[in-house]
Design a protein around this motif. Structure first.
Motif, mmCIF file in Angstrom:
data_model
loop_
_atom_site.group_PDB
_atom_site.id
_atom_site.type_symbol
_atom_site.label_atom_id
_atom_site.label_comp_id
_atom_site.label_asym_id
_atom_site.label_seq_id
_atom_site.Cartn_x
_atom_site.Cartn_y
_atom_site.Cartn_z
ATOM 1 N N GLY A 1 -7.825 -3.815 4.933
ATOM 2 C CA GLY A 1 -8.070 -2.131 3.878
ATOM 3 C C GLY A 1 -8.602 -2.125 2.908
ATOM 4 O O GLY A 1 -9.080 -0.970 2.458
ATOM 5 N N VAL B 1 -0.022 4.630 -3.029
ATOM 6 C CA VAL B 1 0.179 5.490 -2.156
ATOM 7 C C VAL B 1 1.422 6.812 -3.027
ATOM 8 O O VAL B 1 0.990 7.486 -2.976
ATOM 9 C CB VAL B 1 0.329 6.165 -0.330
ATOM 10 N N PHE C 1 -1.915 4.763 4.374
ATOM 11 C CA PHE C 1 -3.322 4.347 3.372
ATOM 12 C C PHE C 1 -4.287 4.038 4.689
ATOM 13 O O PHE C 1 -5.490 3.977 4.371
ATOM 14 C CB PHE C 1 -2.623 2.722 3.296
ATOM 15 N N ARG C 2 -3.330 4.430 6.294
ATOM 16 C CA ARG C 2 -5.091 3.920 6.946
ATOM 17 C C ARG C 2 -5.905 4.923 7.674
ATOM 18 O O ARG C 2 -6.786 5.398 8.386
ATOM 19 C CB ARG C 2 -4.302 3.832 8.658
ATOM 20 N N GLU D 1 -15.137 3.441 -0.589
ATOM 21 C CA GLU D 1 -15.253 4.742 -0.780
ATOM 22 C C GLU D 1 -14.480 5.037 -1.765
ATOM 23 O O GLU D 1 -14.603 6.484 -1.952
ATOM 24 C CB GLU D 1 -13.301 5.268 0.546
ATOM 25 N N TRP D 2 -14.813 4.688 -2.607
ATOM 26 C CA TRP D 2 -13.962 4.391 -4.033
ATOM 27 C C TRP D 2 -14.880 5.890 -4.216
ATOM 28 O O TRP D 2 -13.981 6.839 -5.528
ATOM 29 C CB TRP D 2 -13.843 3.620 -5.003
ATOM 30 N N ALA E 1 -4.085 7.654 -3.634
ATOM 31 C CA ALA E 1 -3.838 6.206 -3.935
ATOM 32 C C ALA E 1 -4.593 5.958 -4.938
ATOM 33 O O ALA E 1 -4.268 5.333 -5.993
ATOM 34 C CB ALA E 1 -3.813 5.009 -2.763
ATOM 35 N N TYR F 1 1.037 -1.044 -0.066
ATOM 36 C CA TYR F 1 0.130 -0.166 0.394
ATOM 37 C C TYR F 1 0.632 1.447 -0.104
ATOM 38 O O TYR F 1 0.747 2.563 -0.309
ATOM 39 C CB TYR F 1 -0.669 0.233 1.071
ATOM 40 N N PHE G 1 -10.951 0.511 1.051
ATOM 41 C CA PHE G 1 -11.037 1.603 -0.235
ATOM 42 C C PHE G 1 -11.985 1.169 -2.000
ATOM 43 O O PHE G 1 -11.821 2.542 -1.833
ATOM 44 C CB PHE G 1 -9.209 0.827 -0.560
ATOM 45 N N ARG H 1 -5.922 7.272 1.230
ATOM 46 C CA ARG H 1 -6.264 6.033 0.287
ATOM 47 C C ARG H 1 -6.611 7.661 -0.972
ATOM 48 O O ARG H 1 -7.080 6.536 -2.196
ATOM 49 C CB ARG H 1 -7.643 5.652 0.811
ATOM 50 N N LEU I 1 -13.914 9.267 -2.927
ATOM 51 C CA LEU I 1 -12.281 9.240 -3.068
ATOM 52 C C LEU I 1 -12.884 10.359 -5.070
ATOM 53 O O LEU I 1 -11.965 10.822 -4.744
ATOM 54 C CB LEU I 1 -11.617 8.295 -3.031
ATOM 55 N N ARG J 1 -7.744 9.034 4.825
ATOM 56 C CA ARG J 1 -8.446 8.487 4.614
ATOM 57 C C ARG J 1 -7.690 10.108 2.978
ATOM 58 O O ARG J 1 -7.570 9.563 1.857
ATOM 59 C CB ARG J 1 -9.745 9.764 4.731
#
Length: 424
Positions: A132, A67, A100-101, A139-140, A109, A63, A136, A106, A143, A103
């Motif tokens: 994880g 990122v 990555f933990r 939330e895609w 990323a 990850y 992700f 992410r 994001l 937001r």
């Protein structure tokens, strides 16, 4: 828990001929602790992806590489995975990633994936890594909206990358993930343990020594239990099934009886997460000190540590990883916008797809049961294979006395001085 199996043998050729990954991009990463066989899974994803006409990308350093982006995300070729099937660890790297933990991490990323048109992600790791990945995925869309608002991507990018598909494979030497009979790396780790135990037995027998071996398994006793079964250990400690109160007397009595019957060595295996019925740790040093103080036996401790992760993967792990990698690509190709994240598992001899978060939740239930001292439930949650191995070890490690046998019967080989020794 139902799963979708691979295509039937008679339909395989026709099935693969009709597959097409044209226009799709797949990325593969390894995350968390390394495990032998991970490279086989990476190789299978790359070659299967290329076979169906998709673009496949390596994400180096897990990850963290996703990122950071840049050269950490590279397109793979057929040749780039040559000669890696027999290599241990993970050649594309793995790293813990605090960013990555959050937001913000992410979001970075997501931007790096969108820039390359990657909307299919294959994650090889443990339950934390897979959880994880699912977060992700959930939330895609948010994001992408945030990246659009910041002017980092345009509306066309949002439209063409609107859904992120996730497929997981479990790479963990501990075999601690519910829903699969075996995780990638477990078989190879068992081979390392047995090689060490076999080597130790010769010197232990020469000097009439007791060896206490500590193996990995912070939350799961699979390695300890199965290696104890495979090498005929006198005693084993695992977190899922702590010994009954008063185990100190029982263990020392058994070791003493074995010596009196002519055994020149004793082997005790301790999982690093072993506990007693009150939840207190049982350490290898504590067991050693107990044997020395109670019995006066020459006793040594060997902590195997990361040697269990090392070396070349076994044939089983190479084949398992290859089959799982192929099934992972198939799952990505067949996924729709509403398909939940899945994990490729081994059930019996079949590669199946199971809902990722259901398996994660069940895995977390094992720890919850142990915390609540519901040890029988914890063993059952580990699965039938785990439970059967535990039962088999118990049956083969307890030698009945003459008083326990039916009248007129005596255990075979009772007159043999080595009959009480599990290693014989």
């Amino acid at each position: 828990m139902a799963g979708a199996a691979a295509p039937k043998r008679q339909d395989t050729r026709k099935f693969f001929e009709n597959l097409s990954g044209a226009g799709k991009s797949i990325a593969v990463l390894t995350s968390g602790g390394d495990a032998q066989g991970m490279n086989g899974a990476v190789r299978a994803v790359v070659r299967m992806g290329i076979y169906v006409g998709a673009k496949v990308y390596f994400i180096h350093e897990g990850y963290q590489g996703m990122v950071d982006g840049g050269d950490n995300i590279k397109e793979a070729t057929w040749e780039s995975v040559s000669s890696m099937l027999q290599v241990g660890g993970t050649v594309i790297g793995s790293a813990r990633c605090k960013e990555f933990r959050a937001r913000e991490g992410r979001l970075k990323a997501a931007h790096n994936l969108v820039r390359r048109g990657i909307t299919n992600l294959c994650v090889i790791g443990g339950d934390g890594s897979l959880t994880g990945a699912n977060m992700f995925r959930e939330e895609w869309s948010g994001l992408l909206d945030e990246l659009l608002q910041q002017g980092l991507i345009d509306e066309e990018a949002v439209r063409s990358n609107s859904v992120l598909h996730i497929v997981g494979m479990v790479g963990s030497i501990d075999n601690d993930f519910c829903g699969t009979d075996m995780t990638i790396g477990t078989d190879s780790a068992l081979h390392r343990i047995i090689e060490v135990v076999d080597a130790i037995m010769t010197t232990a027998q020469s000097h009439q020594r007791t060896f206490v071996l500590e193996v990995m398994g912070r939350h799961c006793g699979y390695l300890a239990m199965v290696s104890a079964l495979a090498c005929g250990a006198d005693w084993v400690f695992i977190p899922e099934m702590p010994p009954e109160d008063g185990w100190e007397d029982s263990m020392c009595q058994k070791l003493s009886e074995n010596r009196s019957q002519g055994c020149r060595l004793n082997i005790i295996i301790v999982a690093e997460g072993a506990i007693d019925r009150q939840g207190q740790p049982i350490t290898s040093d504590f067991v050693k000190d107990l044997v020395v103080s109670r019995l006066g036996f020459d006793t040594r401790v060997t902590i195997l540590g990361h040697v269990q992760r090392g070396g070349t993967p076994s044939a089983f792990d190479r084949i398992l990883a290859s089959r799982m990698g192929v099934e992972a690509v198939l799952a990505l190709l067949e996924a729709s916008a509403n398909t939940p994240a899945c994990v490729v598992s081994l059930v019996g001899n079949q590669a199946v797809r199971l809902p990722l978060m259901e398996c994660v939740q069940m895995t977390q239930e094992v720890q919850k049961a142990m915390d609540e001292k519901k040890f029988e439930e914890a063993v059952a949650l580990r699965g039938r294979s785990f439970e059967n191995n535990l039962i088999t070890y118990r049956l083969l490690s307890h030698r009945k006395s003459d008083s326990e046998l039916p009248t007129g019967e005596k255990e075979a080989g009772d007159g043999d001085q080595f009959a009480a020794c599990d290693e014989y």
